[in-house]
Design a protein around this motif. Structure first.
Motif, PDB file in Angstrom:
ATOM      1  N   UNK A 189      43.885  47.273  75.302  1.00 59.18           N
ATOM      2  CA  UNK A 189      44.355  46.522  73.889  1.00 59.18           C
ATOM      3  C   UNK A 189      43.160  45.896  72.951  1.00 59.18           C
ATOM      4  N   UNK A 190      42.808  44.424  74.508  1.00 54.90           N
ATOM      5  CA  UNK A 190      41.952  43.525  73.362  1.00 54.90           C
ATOM      6  C   UNK A 190      40.510  43.910  72.751  1.00 54.90           C
ATOM      7  N   UNK A 191      40.486  45.565  73.748  1.00 59.29           N
ATOM      8  CA  UNK A 191      39.440  45.673  73.017  1.00 59.29           C
ATOM      9  C   UNK A 191      39.263  46.221  71.151  1.00 59.29           C
ATOM     10  N   UNK A 192      39.832  46.760  71.669  1.00 51.56           N
ATOM     11  CA  UNK A 192      40.600  47.249  70.456  1.00 51.56           C
ATOM     12  C   UNK A 192      41.311  46.891  69.350  1.00 51.56           C
ATOM     13  N   UNK A 193      41.674  45.669  69.834  1.00 52.23           N
ATOM     14  CA  UNK A 193      42.199  44.241  68.945  1.00 52.23           C
ATOM     15  C   UNK A 193      40.892  43.737  68.411  1.00 52.23           C
ATOM     16  N   UNK A 194      39.981  43.361  69.276  1.00 54.82           N
ATOM     17  CA  UNK A 194      39.113  42.987  68.468  1.00 54.82           C
ATOM     18  C   UNK A 194      37.966  43.539  67.540  1.00 54.82           C
ATOM     19  N   UNK A 214      25.527  43.099  60.700  1.00 52.67           N
ATOM     20  CA  UNK A 214      25.717  42.480  62.254  1.00 52.67           C
ATOM     21  C   UNK A 214      27.126  42.845  63.269  1.00 52.67           C
ATOM     22  N   UNK A 215      27.856  42.324  62.251  1.00 53.36           N
ATOM     23  CA  UNK A 215      29.607  42.940  62.572  1.00 53.36           C
ATOM     24  C   UNK A 215      29.171  44.187  62.804  1.00 53.36           C
ATOM     25  N   UNK A 255      33.825  36.575  75.684  1.00 49.12           N
ATOM     26  CA  UNK A 255      34.247  35.870  74.725  1.00 49.12           C
ATOM     27  C   UNK A 255      33.189  35.774  73.685  1.00 49.12           C
ATOM     28  N   UNK A 256      32.046  36.133  73.784  1.00 46.85           N
ATOM     29  CA  UNK A 256      30.868  35.715  72.919  1.00 46.85           C
ATOM     30  C   UNK A 256      31.135  36.781  71.726  1.00 46.85           C
ATOM     31  N   UNK A 257      31.409  38.110  72.495  1.00 49.60           N
ATOM     32  CA  UNK A 257      31.487  39.167  71.139  1.00 49.60           C
ATOM     33  C   UNK A 257      32.415  38.631  70.400  1.00 49.60           C
ATOM     34  N   UNK A 258      33.382  38.348  70.444  1.00 49.53           N
ATOM     35  CA  UNK A 258      34.582  37.887  69.743  1.00 49.53           C
ATOM     36  C   UNK A 258      34.639  36.577  68.854  1.00 49.53           C
ATOM     37  N   UNK A 259      33.509  35.507  69.551  1.00 52.59           N
ATOM     38  CA  UNK A 259      33.207  34.619  68.694  1.00 52.59           C
ATOM     39  C   UNK A 259      32.112  34.881  67.476  1.00 52.59           C
ATOM     40  N   UNK A 260      31.702  36.032  67.449  1.00 50.88           N
ATOM     41  CA  UNK A 260      30.560  36.365  66.436  1.00 50.88           C
ATOM     42  C   UNK A 260      31.269  36.798  65.213  1.00 50.88           C
ATOM     43  N   UNK A 261      32.976  37.021  65.284  1.00 52.13           N
ATOM     44  CA  UNK A 261      33.333  37.201  63.976  1.00 52.13           C
ATOM     45  C   UNK A 261      33.734  36.261  63.233  1.00 52.13           C
ATOM     46  N   UNK A 262      33.430  34.597  63.974  1.00 53.35           N
ATOM     47  CA  UNK A 262      33.198  33.423  63.024  1.00 53.35           C
ATOM     48  C   UNK A 262      34.519  33.407  63.281  1.00 53.35           C
ATOM     49  N   UNK A 263      35.855  34.191  63.833  1.00 56.67           N
ATOM     50  CA  UNK A 263      37.406  33.591  63.777  1.00 56.67           C
ATOM     51  C   UNK A 263      38.555  32.563  64.489  1.00 56.67           C
ATOM     52  N   UNK A 264      37.346  32.474  65.517  1.00 58.58           N
ATOM     53  CA  UNK A 264      37.222  30.513  66.761  1.00 58.58           C
ATOM     54  C   UNK A 264      36.570  30.979  68.196  1.00 58.58           C
ATOM     55  N   UNK A 300      47.250  31.398  66.692  1.00 56.45           N
ATOM     56  CA  UNK A 300      46.343  30.822  64.500  1.00 56.45           C
ATOM     57  C   UNK A 300      45.469  30.317  65.016  1.00 56.45           C
ATOM     58  N   UNK A 301      44.984  29.819  66.849  1.00 60.97           N
ATOM     59  CA  UNK A 301      44.224  28.730  67.065  1.00 60.97           C
ATOM     60  C   UNK A 301      42.899  28.483  66.098  1.00 60.97           C
ATOM     61  N   UNK A 302      42.233  27.530  66.800  1.00 55.32           N
ATOM     62  CA  UNK A 302      40.488  27.360  66.235  1.00 55.32           C
ATOM     63  C   UNK A 302      39.692  27.900  67.531  1.00 55.32           C
ATOM     64  N   UNK A 303      40.174  27.470  68.635  1.00 57.70           N
ATOM     65  CA  UNK A 303      39.578  27.070  69.577  1.00 57.70           C
ATOM     66  C   UNK A 303      40.485  27.199  71.258  1.00 57.70           C
TER      67      UNK A 303
END
Length: 371
Positions: A189-194, A214-215, A255-264, A300-303
């Motif tokens: 679930x979280x992977x597909x969401x990412x 990169x994305x 977490x690094x994979x998600x951070x690469x999106x620049x959204x959080x 709707x978090x930033x961090x």
């Protein structure tokens, strides 16, 4: 003179014959008494033997009435000698919808048929039910069938054990289905969401070609991870990233994979050097990625802040974000239930706070989780 002698001889012969007859009768009576005594002894031994048996020994007359029971039978059927004298049909103690079958089986044995054991449900006088198996054979005396004799095996405990064993199988299957559902929800679930998040970013016009590439690379990596997780679920093993690099490295990579999106953004702090068991690592990993997934979807978090600390023979795991907090209506879904279940499986105490975003705290005794 000769006539008197003949009479005397005749009387002597008659006396001798009488003595021989009486002696033979005496011997016959003695033999009969011995046979009666032996027969009585055999009967006594038979009775002693059947009283030692942990099953019911029963005899029925040709009409199906009980004519004999051992003590186990009296206890099971809850009847007395008086009841037997008044006449008790065993058929009437069999469950109603089985009475016709019992009558047919009884008559079949009475006529010389072979009984290999028939199953019935029997009700005692007070209504207690027993699952039983009956073995019968004919009683023949002087070539006349006088009824049937047999044993009744109480298999109620075996039937109950079978029922419980079947229930264990059902419960085990249900737990496996639940685990499979949780693994799909928490793993894929979280992977597909990412992946969806990356694709949405790539579709934005403000993303440069370089950032889009990169994305695309990150998305490809996540798809590979999703494939590996699918294999993991299918083989009931740990997520590949944990198995390869350990829990903290797997969390950091995720977490690094998600951070690469620049959204959080992520702030990760690990002040422990313990090695957890594989099952514990898997449970903690699933808890973290489910929390991250909920934050991305709803907060709707930033961090996001994640920390592992040692504290008084416990491991304290803190997760927080600066979003809008938990919507408890959304929290009733499978995700929060899975988190709670995994916390319980770790014998941990957890708390969830709604203050300046959401804060989750899990405290686990070290003795429960170290290898």
């Amino acid at each position: 003179m000769r006539f008197h002698q003949l009479i005397e001889v005749g009387l002597l012969l008659l006396l001798l014959l009488a003595i021989i007859y009486i002696w033979q009768q005496y011997k016959t009576i003695k033999k009969l008494n011995k046979l009666r005594k032996d027969s009585r002894r055999i009967k006594e031994r038979y009775m002693e033997f059947i009283e030692l048996l942990p099953l019911t020994v029963i005899e029925l007359g040709p009409e199906g009435k009980i004519t004999f029971l051992n003590s186990v039978g009296y206890d099971m059927l809850e009847i007395t000698n008086y009841d037997i004298e008044q006449g008790v049909l065993l058929n009437e103690m069999i469950l109603k919808d089985q009475q016709q079958q019992f009558t047919e089986d009884f008559l079949y044995v009475l006529e010389g048929g072979l009984n290999k054991g028939q199953e019935y449900v029997l009700r005692s006088k007070s209504g207690v039910r027993y699952s039983i198996i009956i073995y019968f054979s004919r009683i023949i005396n002087n070539r006349v069938t006088e009824g049937v004799r047999g044993v009744i095996l109480d298999v109620s405990s075996i039937k109950e054990l079978e029922r419980k064993s079947f229930q264990v199988v059902i419960d085990t299957e249900e737990r496996e289905r639940k685990r499979f559902s949780e693994d799909l929800h928490d793993g894929l679930g979280p992977m597909l969401s990412t992946i969806k998040l990356y694709i949405n970013q790539m579709n934005k016009s403000i993303v440069s070609d370089k950032e889009r590439m990169e994305l695309l690379d990150f998305t490809n990596d996540l798809i590979d991870e999703a494939i590996n997780s699918t294999r993991t679920i299918a083989n009931n093993i740990l997520p590949s990233s944990i198995g390869d690099n350990g829990l903290w490295s797997a969390i950091t990579a995720f977490c690094n994979n998600i951070e690469q999106t620049g959204t959080i953004r992520f702030v990760l702090v690990n002040n422990t050097d313990l090695h957890f068991s594989k099952n514990v690592e898997n449970s903690i990993y699933r808890i973290i990625i489910e929390l991250v997934n909920n934050t991305i979807k709803h907060a709707q978090a930033e961090q996001i802040n994640i920390s592992f600390e040692l504290e008084n023979e416990t491991v304290k795991i803190e997760y927080s974000d600066d979003g809008v907090g938990i919507n408890y209506e959304l929290g009733k879904g499978l995700g929060l239930k899975n988190i709670k279940n995994r916390c319980k499986s770790l014998n941990g105490q957890y708390r969830i706070y709604n203050e300046d975003g959401m804060r989750f705290e899990l405290i686990i005794p070290i003795v429960e989780i170290i290898e």
